[in-house]
Design a protein around this motif. Structure first.
Motif, PDB file in Angstrom:
ATOM      1  N   ARG A  22       1.307   9.439  -5.558  1.00  0.00           N
ATOM      2  CA  ARG A  22       1.789  10.777  -5.204  1.00  0.00           C
ATOM      3  C   ARG A  22       2.621  11.366  -6.340  1.00  0.00           C
ATOM      4  O   ARG A  22       2.449  12.520  -6.725  1.00  0.00           O
ATOM      5  CB  ARG A  22       2.621  10.734  -3.915  1.00  0.00           C
ATOM      6  CG  ARG A  22       3.049  12.128  -3.418  1.00  0.00           C
ATOM      7  CD  ARG A  22       4.228  12.069  -2.450  1.00  0.00           C
ATOM      8  NE  ARG A  22       5.437  11.538  -3.059  1.00  0.00           N
ATOM      9  CZ  ARG A  22       6.208  12.183  -3.960  1.00  0.00           C
ATOM     10  NH1 ARG A  22       5.873  13.374  -4.393  1.00  0.00           N
ATOM     11  NH2 ARG A  22       7.302  11.624  -4.449  1.00  0.00           N
ATOM     12  N   ARG A  23       3.521  10.559  -6.906  1.00  0.00           N
ATOM     13  CA  ARG A  23       4.375  11.041  -8.000  1.00  0.00           C
ATOM     14  C   ARG A  23       3.556  11.406  -9.232  1.00  0.00           C
ATOM     15  O   ARG A  23       3.788  12.428  -9.863  1.00  0.00           O
ATOM     16  CB  ARG A  23       5.416   9.981  -8.366  1.00  0.00           C
ATOM     17  CG  ARG A  23       6.504   9.808  -7.307  1.00  0.00           C
ATOM     18  CD  ARG A  23       7.582   8.792  -7.705  1.00  0.00           C
ATOM     19  NE  ARG A  23       8.208   9.143  -8.972  1.00  0.00           N
ATOM     20  CZ  ARG A  23       8.024   8.476 -10.132  1.00  0.00           C
ATOM     21  NH1 ARG A  23       7.264   7.420 -10.186  1.00  0.00           N
ATOM     22  NH2 ARG A  23       8.632   8.861 -11.226  1.00  0.00           N
ATOM     23  N   ALA A  80       1.577  14.599  -8.594  1.00  0.00           N
ATOM     24  CA  ALA A  80       2.454  15.782  -8.676  1.00  0.00           C
ATOM     25  C   ALA A  80       2.720  16.153 -10.134  1.00  0.00           C
ATOM     26  O   ALA A  80       2.693  17.346 -10.492  1.00  0.00           O
ATOM     27  CB  ALA A  80       3.773  15.510  -7.942  1.00  0.00           C
ATOM     28  N   LEU A  81       2.950  15.168 -10.979  1.00  0.00           N
ATOM     29  CA  LEU A  81       3.156  15.444 -12.401  1.00  0.00           C
ATOM     30  C   LEU A  81       1.893  16.040 -13.014  1.00  0.00           C
ATOM     31  O   LEU A  81       1.958  17.025 -13.746  1.00  0.00           O
ATOM     32  CB  LEU A  81       3.563  14.173 -13.151  1.00  0.00           C
ATOM     33  CG  LEU A  81       3.703  14.303 -14.670  1.00  0.00           C
ATOM     34  CD1 LEU A  81       4.733  15.362 -15.046  1.00  0.00           C
ATOM     35  CD2 LEU A  81       4.058  12.965 -15.284  1.00  0.00           C
ATOM     36  N   HIS A  82       0.735  15.466 -12.713  1.00  0.00           N
ATOM     37  CA  HIS A  82      -0.526  15.999 -13.249  1.00  0.00           C
ATOM     38  C   HIS A  82      -0.713  17.455 -12.827  1.00  0.00           C
ATOM     39  O   HIS A  82      -1.114  18.286 -13.645  1.00  0.00           O
ATOM     40  CB  HIS A  82      -1.710  15.169 -12.772  1.00  0.00           C
ATOM     41  CG  HIS A  82      -1.693  13.771 -13.267  1.00  0.00           C
ATOM     42  ND1 HIS A  82      -2.477  12.790 -12.730  1.00  0.00           N
ATOM     43  CD2 HIS A  82      -0.991  13.157 -14.245  1.00  0.00           C
ATOM     44  CE1 HIS A  82      -2.268  11.650 -13.353  1.00  0.00           C
ATOM     45  NE2 HIS A  82      -1.361  11.848 -14.275  1.00  0.00           N
ATOM     46  N   GLN A  83      -0.437  17.750 -11.571  1.00  0.00           N
ATOM     47  CA  GLN A  83      -0.572  19.127 -11.087  1.00  0.00           C
ATOM     48  C   GLN A  83       0.399  20.059 -11.807  1.00  0.00           C
ATOM     49  O   GLN A  83       0.026  21.179 -12.184  1.00  0.00           O
ATOM     50  CB  GLN A  83      -0.357  19.189  -9.575  1.00  0.00           C
ATOM     51  CG  GLN A  83      -1.435  18.495  -8.773  1.00  0.00           C
ATOM     52  CD  GLN A  83      -2.803  19.097  -9.007  1.00  0.00           C
ATOM     53  OE1 GLN A  83      -2.975  20.304  -9.028  1.00  0.00           O
ATOM     54  NE2 GLN A  83      -3.789  18.239  -9.209  1.00  0.00           N
ATOM     55  N   VAL A  91       7.472   9.737 -15.731  1.00  0.00           N
ATOM     56  CA  VAL A  91       6.490   8.693 -15.446  1.00  0.00           C
ATOM     57  C   VAL A  91       7.149   7.336 -15.253  1.00  0.00           C
ATOM     58  O   VAL A  91       6.748   6.551 -14.400  1.00  0.00           O
ATOM     59  CB  VAL A  91       5.450   8.612 -16.589  1.00  0.00           C
ATOM     60  CG1 VAL A  91       4.475   7.480 -16.351  1.00  0.00           C
ATOM     61  CG2 VAL A  91       4.717   9.929 -16.731  1.00  0.00           C
ATOM     62  N   VAL A  92       8.173   7.047 -16.051  1.00  0.00           N
ATOM     63  CA  VAL A  92       8.776   5.720 -16.033  1.00  0.00           C
ATOM     64  C   VAL A  92       9.526   5.495 -14.719  1.00  0.00           C
ATOM     65  O   VAL A  92      10.211   6.385 -14.216  1.00  0.00           O
ATOM     66  CB  VAL A  92       9.675   5.500 -17.281  1.00  0.00           C
ATOM     67  CG1 VAL A  92      10.940   6.298 -17.228  1.00  0.00           C
ATOM     68  CG2 VAL A  92       9.940   4.041 -17.500  1.00  0.00           C
ATOM     69  N   ALA A 133       0.836  -1.206   0.000  1.00  0.00           N
ATOM     70  CA  ALA A 133       0.000   0.000   0.000  1.00  0.00           C
ATOM     71  C   ALA A 133       0.870   1.254   0.000  1.00  0.00           C
ATOM     72  O   ALA A 133       0.558   2.238  -0.679  1.00  0.00           O
ATOM     73  CB  ALA A 133      -0.933  -0.009   1.205  1.00  0.00           C
ATOM     74  N   ALA A 134       1.978   1.216   0.714  1.00  0.00           N
ATOM     75  CA  ALA A 134       2.881   2.366   0.758  1.00  0.00           C
ATOM     76  C   ALA A 134       3.507   2.627  -0.610  1.00  0.00           C
ATOM     77  O   ALA A 134       3.627   3.785  -1.036  1.00  0.00           O
ATOM     78  CB  ALA A 134       3.966   2.155   1.819  1.00  0.00           C
ATOM     79  N   ASP A 135       3.905   1.559  -1.300  1.00  0.00           N
ATOM     80  CA  ASP A 135       4.482   1.720  -2.639  1.00  0.00           C
ATOM     81  C   ASP A 135       3.456   2.273  -3.618  1.00  0.00           C
ATOM     82  O   ASP A 135       3.757   3.147  -4.424  1.00  0.00           O
ATOM     83  CB  ASP A 135       5.050   0.400  -3.153  1.00  0.00           C
ATOM     84  CG  ASP A 135       6.338   0.001  -2.439  1.00  0.00           C
ATOM     85  OD1 ASP A 135       6.973   0.863  -1.801  1.00  0.00           O
ATOM     86  OD2 ASP A 135       6.697  -1.186  -2.533  1.00  0.00           O
ATOM     87  N   ARG A 136       2.219   1.757  -3.552  1.00  0.00           N
ATOM     88  CA  ARG A 136       1.166   2.273  -4.429  1.00  0.00           C
ATOM     89  C   ARG A 136       0.879   3.737  -4.115  1.00  0.00           C
ATOM     90  O   ARG A 136       0.669   4.543  -5.028  1.00  0.00           O
ATOM     91  CB  ARG A 136      -0.104   1.438  -4.313  1.00  0.00           C
ATOM     92  CG  ARG A 136      -0.033   0.150  -5.105  1.00  0.00           C
ATOM     93  CD  ARG A 136      -1.397  -0.523  -5.235  1.00  0.00           C
ATOM     94  NE  ARG A 136      -2.023  -0.855  -3.974  1.00  0.00           N
ATOM     95  CZ  ARG A 136      -1.744  -1.946  -3.265  1.00  0.00           C
ATOM     96  NH1 ARG A 136      -0.856  -2.808  -3.702  1.00  0.00           N
ATOM     97  NH2 ARG A 136      -2.361  -2.160  -2.136  1.00  0.00           N
TER      98      ARG A 136
END
Length: 121
Positions: free
Chosen positions: A27-28, A31-34, A99-100, A19-22
């Motif tokens: 989150r990443r 942040a990119l979308h924002q 993204v990658v 769950a932490a990894d997901r």
């Protein structure tokens, strides 16, 4: 110029993530979308259902036929996409590089040469 950014991951690996990894992946991506919404480069995008919930329609001599599952039988499947509008192919690739990672193992960047509902290409 508009580009479609296609993200590929292994659904089994995604389901095996903690769950932490997901949460970190989410989150990443958020942040990119924002960032892209702030620059006006993000047009749209979506995460996709698991391939096991996919139907593929193929043309056969007798007409269209439907099969359950994704188009390809590889572990890495199309899992999300977004459409961006940016100044150059280099900028599109720079966005895709964000993204990658260990989760999204491959990203395709394709120029959108013909579109509808998104203004000029």
């Amino acid at each position: 110029m508009k580009y479609m950014v296609l993200m590929y991951a292994d659904p089994a690996a995604t389901q095996a993530m903690s769950a932490a990894d997901r949460a970190e992946v989410f989150r990443r991506h958020e942040a990119l979308h924002q960032d892209l919404a702030g620059t006006g480069e993000m047009l749209n995008g979506a995460g996709l259902a698991y391939p096991k919930d996919t139907t593929t329609i193929r043309w056969r001599r007798e007409g269209p036929t439907a099969t359950d599952g994704p188009f390809t039988g590889t572990p890495e499947q199309l899992t999300a996409y977004f459409v961006i509008d940016c100044a150059s192919p280099e900028r599109a690739r720079a966005i895709a590089e964000r993204v990658v990672d260990a989760h999204v193992v491959a990203v395709e960047v394709r120029h959108v040469h013909d579109s509808f509902g998104m203004g000029e290409t």
